[in-house]
Write an enzyme that holds these catalytic residues in place. Structure first.
Site, PDB file in Angstrom:
ATOM      1  CG  ASP A 149     -40.669  43.778   4.333  1.00 15.80           C
ATOM      2  OD1 ASP A 149     -40.156  42.661   4.463  1.00 15.80           O
ATOM      3  OD2 ASP A 149     -41.546  44.033   3.500  1.00 15.80           O
ATOM      4  CD  GLU A 324     -43.581  41.381  -1.029  1.00 13.80           C
ATOM      5  OE1 GLU A 324     -44.658  41.111  -0.482  1.00 13.80           O
ATOM      6  OE2 GLU A 324     -42.489  40.907  -0.655  1.00 13.80           O
TER       7      GLU A 324
END
Length: 572
Positions: A149, A324
């Site tokens: 990420d 998320e």
């Protein structure tokens, strides 16, 4: 440069080997001590890594104090690559690294297999020269190690700051740090090293950064304040996730962790990925936190003390996996909420969904039908997409992680794993009475390519295709590998077939045909080719599709039926 090789055959007996500055001791069972003398001047301790080996836990002890724990796949059968432990951090201290060696019964002959401890060495250099044919030319990648990420991105003083989930001790997921790179043009990136390392509260998971112009947190006017998830993985299989702060008073180059960490805790194990922004109408900071399959919203005056406001999402959108990496922003009078999901994407695995509505400083109200799912990208390799804070001129600039959790640990690279997609500017458009996010390559990305077209396809280029109606675009190489894009004007769809694109053997989930709605007719496509990725956009911004590929040799032939292509090289 000093190099020390220590010959040691490790069996389950007590052995000790040493060389100047370095000693390896076999202890009871499968335990080993690696000692580095306080007077040793080498920069790095290099560890041999084998990706198929089991993980060995290492504890770094400096002058008797435990300072770090990490997991590494110490080589047994072969050495795939090396990873460094930077000794400058421990200069002048006696350093002991204790480890319990993994035993891999399946791959290396059972108990007593010899670890390649003889290849542990001291060195003044660590070779970061690229050894990967698939490494992109104009996409951001870590110099070495695993990346997932994008985190804490912000713009300040003419630079784009990108932080990212980074494992500096291997090319598979683990040991989460915040890596840090900066760019002036969103194309050329300079890696600055890891900004945040694990501590006693946990490893460093995803989060966000803001520029605190008015010193609301008390760290200084214009300080960069970052919030991230601290995660402790327990032996019982439950993560302990809490939220922590760090701040920088030098423009984001160096960070100090807040002494009051953690600032937010929860009984829920999936409680992560904080994203902050300033809400001008209420003169407060707003925080989003993903909690299982919904979103929590909080408010604060000082970035330290947070008040719960509301939640969103239990009955909306896709719930095929955990939510998320949220993001919330306003474009053209409407609010858009990004929520990344793993799994549950339109073609399996991870993806980015979004919702359209209104935000009043307390509650997000969605105008979409509860069962409707809007995807930001219709490829398989677009995830954890969030925006840069403090972007100039009110722009919403986002960056995705260009992979998929179905196979991210297994793609055919080893020196590094994963890249970011190109930067995209988001906007909005309407189609049949509904509002959607538009996505276009950022102006900086477009400016990176020559204005003059060439007739030769290269491994790093942009292809503009003017469509006349139904069309088929095929990229191919001399080994019979090909990637095909098909536009159906009547159905208003664009499909990309990568089933024959190159190496697809590493995962049964990788060969795929992905299909996107085009929300009307498409006149021009923009296709970005970069060694191991294909990203295609409608030039009007109504669709985007991101897929990675691994051809054995670059595609060197393009065939277009139903349109005309122009190829643009990168600027020299």
């Amino acid at each position: 440069m000093k190099k020390f090789l220590i010959a040691i055959a490790l069996v389950l007996s007590a052995l000790t080997a040493s060389a100047d500055g370095l000693t390896i001791e076999q202890l009871a069972g499968d335990y080993v001590n690696i000692r580095v003398d306080a007077n040793e001047t080498s920069r790095y301790l290099l560890l041999p890594i084998e990706e198929q080996a089991g993980e060995s836990q290492m504890n770094i002890i400096a002058n008797g104090n435990l300072v770090r724990s990490l997991n590494v796949r110490l080589a047994i059968g072969r050495t795939d690559y090396y990873v460094p432990i930077d000794l400058n951090e421990f200069r002048g201290k006696n350093l002991t690294i204790t480890t319990h060696l993994s035993i891999d019964h399946g791959n290396h002959g059972g108990e007593g297999s010899r670890h390649r401890l003889s290849e542990i060495k001291l060195s003044n250099t660590f070779d970061k020269a690229n050894r990967e044919k698939f490494r992109p030319v104009y996409h951001h990648t870590p110099e070495y190690g695993w990346m997932n990420d994008p985190n804490g991105m912000f713009y300040k003083d003419g630079e784009w700051h990108l932080f990212y989930q980074h494992n500096p001790y291997g090319s598979t997921w683990g040991n989460m740090h915040w890596g840090h790179s900066v760019s002036k043009d969103l194309i050329h990136w300079e890696e600055l090293g890891d900004a945040l390392a694990p501590d006693a509260i946990g490893t460093i998971f995803s989060g966000s950064s803001v520029v605190d112009q008015n010193n609301t947190a008390g760290f200084g006017r214009g300080a960069v304040v970052s919030m991230y998830t601290s995660c402790i993985q327990t032996p019982f299989g439950h993560d302990l996730q809490s939220q922590s702060l760090a701040y920088s008073t030098d423009g984001g180059k160096n960070f100090k962790k807040y002494e009051g960490n953690p600032i937010l805790t929860s009984k829920i194990s999936d409680f992560r990925d904080p994203n902050m922004f300033w809400h001008e109408p209420t003169q407060r900071w707003i925080l989003m936190l993903a909690e299982k399959t919904h979103l929590n919203l909080y408010s604060s005056k000082d970035l330290k003390n947070w008040k719960y406001e509301s939640n969103f999402g239990e009955d909306y959108g896709s719930h095929g996996g955990v939510w998320e990496c949220p993001d919330l922003f306003e474009i053209n009078g409407k609010w858009f909420l990004l929520l990344n999901i793993n799994s549950g994407g339109p073609f399996g695995g991870s993806a980015t969904q979004y919702f359209v509505g209104n935000f009043d400083g307390h509650q997000f109200t969605c105008e979409d039908d509860k069962n409707e799912v809007k995807w930001l990208d219709y490829g398989k390799d677009h995830y954890a997409t969030v925006s840069f804070s403090n972007a100039p001129n009110g722009r919403v600039v986002v960056l995705p992680w260009m992979s998929n959790w179905q196979y991210a640990n297994n793609v055919p690279t080893k020196q590094y794993r994963a890249a970011n997609g190109i930067a995209r500017d988001l906007g909005s458009f309407s189609y049949k009475g509904e509002t959607y996010l538009s996505v276009k390559p950022s102006p900086e990305v477009m400016a990176a390519f020559s204005k003059k077209a060439t007739n030769k396809l290269s491994d790093a280029c942009r292809i503009d295709v003017q469509l006349k109606g139904n069309a088929t675009i095929t990229l191919a190489n001399g080994n019979g590998e090909q990637l095909t894009m098909t536009y159906d004007a009547k159905a208003e769809t664009l499909a990309m077939d990568r089933t024959k694109s190159g190496d697809v053997s590493f995962s049964a989930d990788f060969p795929a045909v992905t299909t996107s709605p085009t929300y009307g007719k498409v006149k021009n496509l923009q296709i970005f080719v970069d060694r191991s990725s294909i990203e295609v956009f409608d030039a009007d911004g109504k669709m985007g599709m991101t897929n990675i590929v691994f051809p054995s040799e670059p595609y060197n032939k393009i065939t277009v039926k139903g349109g005309k292509a122009k190829i643009f090289d990168l600027n020299k």
